[in-house]
Scaffold this active site. Structure first.
Site, PDB file in Angstrom:
ATOM      1  N   CYS A  71       3.590   1.526   2.244  1.00  0.00           N
ATOM      2  CA  CYS A  71       2.884   1.340   1.193  1.00  0.00           C
ATOM      3  C   CYS A  71       3.462  -0.134   0.157  1.00  0.00           C
ATOM      4  O   CYS A  71       4.646  -0.259   0.183  1.00  0.00           O
ATOM      5  CB  CYS A  71       2.810   2.479   0.273  1.00  0.00           C
ATOM      6  SG  CYS A  71       4.158   2.667  -0.973  1.00  0.00           S
ATOM      7  N   GLU A  72       2.497  -0.613  -0.327  1.00  0.00           N
ATOM      8  CA  GLU A  72       2.908  -1.842  -1.057  1.00  0.00           C
ATOM      9  C   GLU A  72       3.463  -1.469  -2.138  1.00  0.00           C
ATOM     10  O   GLU A  72       3.980  -2.239  -2.983  1.00  0.00           O
ATOM     11  CB  GLU A  72       1.728  -2.734  -1.004  1.00  0.00           C
ATOM     12  CG  GLU A  72       0.541  -2.399  -1.767  1.00  0.00           C
ATOM     13  CD  GLU A  72      -0.704  -3.388  -1.866  1.00  0.00           C
ATOM     14  OE1 GLU A  72      -0.559  -4.356  -1.146  1.00  0.00           O
ATOM     15  OE2 GLU A  72      -1.496  -3.223  -2.960  1.00  0.00           O
ATOM     16  N   HIS A  73       3.353  -0.459  -2.604  1.00  0.00           N
ATOM     17  CA  HIS A  73       3.875  -0.127  -4.160  1.00  0.00           C
ATOM     18  C   HIS A  73       5.207   0.354  -4.221  1.00  0.00           C
ATOM     19  O   HIS A  73       5.986   0.078  -5.139  1.00  0.00           O
ATOM     20  CB  HIS A  73       3.138   1.087  -4.752  1.00  0.00           C
ATOM     21  CG  HIS A  73       1.459   0.872  -4.848  1.00  0.00           C
ATOM     22  ND1 HIS A  73       0.769   1.643  -4.707  1.00  0.00           N
ATOM     23  CD2 HIS A  73       0.943  -0.211  -5.247  1.00  0.00           C
ATOM     24  CE1 HIS A  73      -0.631   1.120  -5.104  1.00  0.00           C
ATOM     25  NE2 HIS A  73      -0.377  -0.050  -5.297  1.00  0.00           N
ATOM     26  N   HIS A  74       5.835   0.953  -3.132  1.00  0.00           N
ATOM     27  CA  HIS A  74       6.987   1.546  -3.047  1.00  0.00           C
ATOM     28  C   HIS A  74       7.805   0.798  -1.848  1.00  0.00           C
ATOM     29  O   HIS A  74       8.989   1.154  -1.554  1.00  0.00           O
ATOM     30  CB  HIS A  74       6.956   3.150  -2.836  1.00  0.00           C
ATOM     31  CG  HIS A  74       6.454   3.610  -4.206  1.00  0.00           C
ATOM     32  ND1 HIS A  74       5.228   4.046  -4.261  1.00  0.00           N
ATOM     33  CD2 HIS A  74       6.907   3.744  -5.365  1.00  0.00           C
ATOM     34  CE1 HIS A  74       4.884   4.646  -5.365  1.00  0.00           C
ATOM     35  NE2 HIS A  74       5.869   4.447  -6.044  1.00  0.00           N
ATOM     36  N   GLN A 112      -3.713   2.566   1.536  1.00  0.00           N
ATOM     37  CA  GLN A 112      -4.607   3.343   2.546  1.00  0.00           C
ATOM     38  C   GLN A 112      -6.041   2.701   2.757  1.00  0.00           C
ATOM     39  O   GLN A 112      -6.650   2.830   3.648  1.00  0.00           O
ATOM     40  CB  GLN A 112      -4.410   4.679   2.774  1.00  0.00           C
ATOM     41  CG  GLN A 112      -4.806   5.412   3.938  1.00  0.00           C
ATOM     42  CD  GLN A 112      -4.552   6.859   3.692  1.00  0.00           C
ATOM     43  OE1 GLN A 112      -3.603   7.531   3.343  1.00  0.00           O
ATOM     44  NE2 GLN A 112      -5.582   7.824   4.320  1.00  0.00           N
ATOM     45  N   HIS A 140       2.239  10.325   2.624  1.00  0.00           N
ATOM     46  CA  HIS A 140       2.743   9.159   2.184  1.00  0.00           C
ATOM     47  C   HIS A 140       4.114   9.743   1.691  1.00  0.00           C
ATOM     48  O   HIS A 140       4.418  10.429   1.075  1.00  0.00           O
ATOM     49  CB  HIS A 140       2.137   8.715   1.005  1.00  0.00           C
ATOM     50  CG  HIS A 140       0.882   8.017   1.354  1.00  0.00           C
ATOM     51  ND1 HIS A 140       0.551   6.605   0.967  1.00  0.00           N
ATOM     52  CD2 HIS A 140      -0.164   8.583   1.599  1.00  0.00           C
ATOM     53  CE1 HIS A 140      -0.727   6.429   1.396  1.00  0.00           C
ATOM     54  NE2 HIS A 140      -1.218   7.421   1.861  1.00  0.00           N
ATOM     55  N   CYS A 142       6.400   8.165  -0.293  1.00  0.00           N
ATOM     56  CA  CYS A 142       6.506   8.066  -1.663  1.00  0.00           C
ATOM     57  C   CYS A 142       5.828   9.171  -2.438  1.00  0.00           C
ATOM     58  O   CYS A 142       6.590   9.360  -3.644  1.00  0.00           O
ATOM     59  CB  CYS A 142       5.986   6.663  -2.073  1.00  0.00           C
ATOM     60  SG  CYS A 142       4.120   6.511  -2.017  1.00  0.00           S
TER      61      CYS A 142
END
Ligand SMILES: [Zn+2]
Length: 199
Positions: A71-74, A112, A140, A142
């Protein structure tokens, strides 16, 4: 990258020189190169040798494709199953290339929803089928590693193009054939919820 990992270890309160961590920067750098190798893959090259003209106009389904992404956020993994279907007009894609296509887009920093759309859009743009459907179910880390009540939750996203969008029966046939883990099949273009970026 290795120098950054060393700095990160220090920032985490670790001693990057202790025995167990000495080669960690090298290993992490190599792991990230592999996990983001999709940026350096050429989609046209992946697919071009595997397009065939056939006289077949029924639904083609490749289901239960395992995928692993970040995931690009975490920068934490999300992973699960991907189901792909399309209805060809004149061309089909070699069946083994569908998982490869999923892999190329999964091995990038992703959300996703975008991953799902990229797979569907690429198939549409490559063989111009009557319709394309992609459903992804993923856990996920995260969400599951950080939230006490979210350990068993997973996100479902779908992209329905052409006949899968316009014809309820076609869509239901596909959803029946893949039998989701979740109780309610997604009916809209994206259902479910990927990781929450602000946290
Ligand atoms: Zn995340």
């Amino acid at each position: 990258m290795q120098e950054l990992i060393r700095t990160l270890l220090t920032e985490l309160g670790e001693d990057p020189n202790r025995e167990g961590l000495r080669d960690t920067p090298k290993r992490v750098a190599r792991a990230y190169e592999f996990l983001t190798s999709g940026y350096r893959a050429d989609i046209d090259q992946v697919l071009n040798n595997a397009l065939f003209t056939v006289d077949y106009s029924e639904m083609v389904i490749v289901k239960d494709i395992d995928f692993y992404s970040l995931c690009e956020h975490h920068l934490l993994p999300f992973f699960g199953k991907c189901h792909v279907a399309y209805i060809p007009t004149s061309k089909v894609i070699g069946l083994s290339k569908i998982p490869r296509l999923v892999e190329v887009f999964a091995r990038r920093l992703q959300v996703q929803e975008r991953l799902t759309n990229q797979i569907a859009d690429t198939i549409r743009d490559t063989i111009n089928p009557l319709g394309v459907a992609v459903v992804m179910e993923a856990t996920h880390l995260c969400m599951s590693m950080r939230g006490v009540q979210k350990q068993n939750s997973f996100a479902v996203t779908s992209a329905m193009l052409g006949a899968f969008r316009d014809q309820g029966r076609t869509r239901m046939e596909f959803l029946e054939l893949i039998k989701l883990r979740s109780a309610a099949p997604p009916m809209r273009e994206t259902a479910g919820l990927a990781c929450i970026g602000e946290d």
